[in-house]
Design a protein around this motif. Sequence first.
Motif, PDB file in Angstrom:
ATOM      1  N   GLU A   1      -9.498   6.236  -0.934  1.00  0.00           N
ATOM      2  CA  GLU A   1     -10.402   5.897   0.167  1.00  0.00           C
ATOM      3  C   GLU A   1      -9.768   4.865   1.096  1.00  0.00           C
ATOM      4  N   TYR A   2      -9.142   3.848   0.537  1.00  0.00           N
ATOM      5  CA  TYR A   2      -8.513   2.829   1.371  1.00  0.00           C
ATOM      6  C   TYR A   2      -7.361   3.417   2.182  1.00  0.00           C
ATOM      7  N   LEU A   3      -6.587   4.320   1.581  1.00  0.00           N
ATOM      8  CA  LEU A   3      -5.487   4.947   2.313  1.00  0.00           C
ATOM      9  C   LEU A   3      -6.031   5.766   3.486  1.00  0.00           C
ATOM     10  N   ARG A   4      -7.179   6.415   3.303  1.00  0.00           N
ATOM     11  CA  ARG A   4      -7.811   7.130   4.430  1.00  0.00           C
ATOM     12  C   ARG A   4      -8.224   6.141   5.522  1.00  0.00           C
TER      13      ARG A   4
ATOM     14  N   ASN B   1     -10.442   3.729  -9.965  1.00  0.00           N
ATOM     15  CA  ASN B   1      -9.322   3.090  -9.267  1.00  0.00           C
ATOM     16  C   ASN B   1      -8.597   4.080  -8.365  1.00  0.00           C
ATOM     17  N   LEU B   2      -8.397   5.301  -8.862  1.00  0.00           N
ATOM     18  CA  LEU B   2      -7.721   6.319  -8.058  1.00  0.00           C
ATOM     19  C   LEU B   2      -8.523   6.602  -6.794  1.00  0.00           C
ATOM     20  N   HIS B   3      -9.840   6.732  -6.929  1.00  0.00           N
ATOM     21  CA  HIS B   3     -10.682   7.022  -5.767  1.00  0.00           C
ATOM     22  C   HIS B   3     -10.696   5.855  -4.782  1.00  0.00           C
TER      23      HIS B   3
ATOM     24  N   HIS C   1       0.796  -1.222   0.000  1.00  0.00           N
ATOM     25  CA  HIS C   1       0.000   0.000   0.000  1.00  0.00           C
ATOM     26  C   HIS C   1       0.831   1.276   0.000  1.00  0.00           C
ATOM     27  N   ALA C   2       1.988   1.263   0.620  1.00  0.00           N
ATOM     28  CA  ALA C   2       2.836   2.460   0.600  1.00  0.00           C
ATOM     29  C   ALA C   2       3.297   2.747  -0.828  1.00  0.00           C
TER      30      ALA C   2
END
Length: 146
Positions: free
Chosen positions: A88-91, A82-84, A58-59
């Motif tokens: 969202e997952y990173l948040r 995909n970008l969104h 993820h990083a």
Amino acid sequence: VDVEKVATHATTQYNLGCLYYNAGDDSSALEWFSKCAMQQSYDGACGSMGACWYLKRHAEAKLWLSFASGFSGIQLEDHVDNLHCVQEYLRELRQSCKVCSIPLNSTTRKLCKGCKTYCYCSTACQKQHWNRSKDGHREECKRVMV
């Protein structure tokens, strides 16, 4: 510089990345997408982000997201979902400790100082994630920091 030759080279690298990705070989796909992205290819950056995502790196996905977001108006509609999803997952990653899953808030959250992707509730949890042999953070964080 022969622009057409460079464009063809990047397209070939992207297509190889797609072939490996569709065959389920995300590591090889990432290798080819990354080569394509380094030639200023938006599609290559998005492909790299996706391959990292499936590899649970993820990083690195965050790094490729930043790279892809730097392109202005180029084919954004092709990859916007995909970008969104990655954003969202990173948040969501910031809402709980990566190791023990305890909920975090702005006062209890300890962010990795290297990649600034993963969060922890304590130094002990951060050390545990850093040193794990199976999915440890050490190698991924070093790749992002290069």
